[in-house]
Design a protein around this motif. Structure first.
Motif, PDB file in Angstrom:
ATOM      1  N   VAL A  49       0.267   6.124   4.827  1.00 25.47           N
ATOM      2  CA  VAL A  49       0.847   4.794   4.646  1.00 25.47           C
ATOM      3  C   VAL A  49       0.360   3.877   5.767  1.00 25.47           C
ATOM      4  O   VAL A  49      -0.074   4.333   6.820  1.00 25.47           O
ATOM      5  CB  VAL A  49       2.394   4.805   4.622  1.00 25.47           C
ATOM      6  N   SER A  50       0.449   2.588   5.519  1.00 26.94           N
ATOM      7  CA  SER A  50       0.086   1.595   6.527  1.00 26.94           C
ATOM      8  C   SER A  50       1.308   1.265   7.379  1.00 26.94           C
ATOM      9  O   SER A  50       2.440   1.659   7.057  1.00 26.94           O
ATOM     10  CB  SER A  50      -0.420   0.323   5.846  1.00 26.94           C
ATOM     11  N   GLU A  53       3.807  -0.689   5.304  1.00 27.93           N
ATOM     12  CA  GLU A  53       4.526   0.184   4.364  1.00 27.93           C
ATOM     13  C   GLU A  53       5.573   1.008   5.111  1.00 27.93           C
ATOM     14  O   GLU A  53       6.699   1.170   4.626  1.00 27.93           O
ATOM     15  CB  GLU A  53       3.547   1.102   3.635  1.00 27.93           C
ATOM     16  N   TYR A  54       5.213   1.494   6.282  1.00 24.42           N
ATOM     17  CA  TYR A  54       6.177   2.257   7.079  1.00 24.42           C
ATOM     18  C   TYR A  54       7.362   1.375   7.483  1.00 24.42           C
ATOM     19  O   TYR A  54       8.506   1.825   7.463  1.00 24.42           O
ATOM     20  CB  TYR A  54       5.526   2.874   8.319  1.00 24.42           C
ATOM     21  N   LEU A  87       4.153  -6.261  -1.629  1.00 27.21           N
ATOM     22  CA  LEU A  87       4.120  -4.946  -1.004  1.00 27.21           C
ATOM     23  C   LEU A  87       5.008  -3.964  -1.772  1.00 27.21           C
ATOM     24  O   LEU A  87       4.615  -2.810  -2.006  1.00 27.21           O
ATOM     25  CB  LEU A  87       4.570  -5.051   0.453  1.00 27.21           C
ATOM     26  N   ARG A  90       3.240  -2.718  -4.864  1.00 32.21           N
ATOM     27  CA  ARG A  90       2.256  -1.671  -4.549  1.00 32.21           C
ATOM     28  C   ARG A  90       2.944  -0.347  -4.212  1.00 32.21           C
ATOM     29  O   ARG A  90       2.502   0.727  -4.623  1.00 32.21           O
ATOM     30  CB  ARG A  90       1.365  -2.098  -3.383  1.00 32.21           C
ATOM     31  N   MET A  91       4.026  -0.427  -3.439  1.00 28.09           N
ATOM     32  CA  MET A  91       4.730   0.789  -3.041  1.00 28.09           C
ATOM     33  C   MET A  91       5.425   1.442  -4.223  1.00 28.09           C
ATOM     34  O   MET A  91       5.529   2.670  -4.284  1.00 28.09           O
ATOM     35  CB  MET A  91       5.727   0.472  -1.922  1.00 28.09           C
ATOM     36  N   LYS A  94       2.892   3.448  -5.991  1.00 22.56           N
ATOM     37  CA  LYS A  94       2.621   4.681  -5.259  1.00 22.56           C
ATOM     38  C   LYS A  94       3.776   5.675  -5.370  1.00 22.56           C
ATOM     39  O   LYS A  94       3.687   6.789  -4.854  1.00 22.56           O
ATOM     40  CB  LYS A  94       2.364   4.378  -3.776  1.00 22.56           C
TER      41      LYS A  94
END
Length: 165
Positions: A49-50, A53-54, A87, A90-91, A94
């Motif tokens: 993760v980026s 994202e974290y 974001l 996108r998450m 995922k």
């Protein structure tokens, strides 16, 4: 950003940085760009993760069990709502978060972690805290850390008051 001088229509001469201020500014600039790169690299290697994202995973993991409103998440992270929305999309793709209509009014979205999201944040946290500790806390004394906190708060408050942030 030079505005008019008091009582004068002409722009003020910039208040150029002294040599010492230049050195400090360059050090701060390198720190401000280097730390996020190091965090992204560590998180990507350890958990895929980026840093952003974290940040979302960590914030949602600390929310009540029924989740957090996306607008509240944006305010908590101090990010634009559109940034958070993109974001989260996108998450969600995922498999890290779920978004559903808010239970109280249906207009907003409640954000929760999936099982994979929980696994990811739990796996990422130890390496992340190690990086933060080694990069920020270990090199400084408790007194230096206290002064750093006060200094950063003063800088941030002044920037907010002047509308810079």
């Amino acid at each position: 950003m030079s505005g008019p001088c008091e009582g004068d229509a002409e722009p003020c001469e910039p208040r150029w940085l002294s040599i010492e201020e230049q050195h400090l500014w360059l050090e701060l600039r390198e720190f401000a760009s280097g730390l996020p790169r190091a965090i992204d690299r560590q998180l990507s290697q350890d958990s895929g993760v980026s840093g952003v994202e974290y940040a979302v995973l960590a914030a949602v993991s600390e929310a009540p069990p029924d989740g957090v409103r996306s607008g509240d998440l944006a305010a908590l992270l101090e990010w634009e709502k559109s940034r958070v929305s993109h974001l989260l999309r996108r998450m969600e793709c995922k498999g890290l978060v779920t978004r559903c209509a808010a239970s109280d009014d249906g207009r907003g979205q409640d954000i929760s972690l999936t099982g994979a999201g929980w696994d990811t944040v739990r796996a990422a946290a130890p390496g992340h805290v190690t990086l933060v500790r080694e990069a920020i806390f270990d090199p400084l004394t408790p007194e230096e850390l206290a002064q750093l906190r006060v200094s950063l708060q003063k800088i941030r408050t002044a920037a907010v008051e002047k509308g810079l942030w």
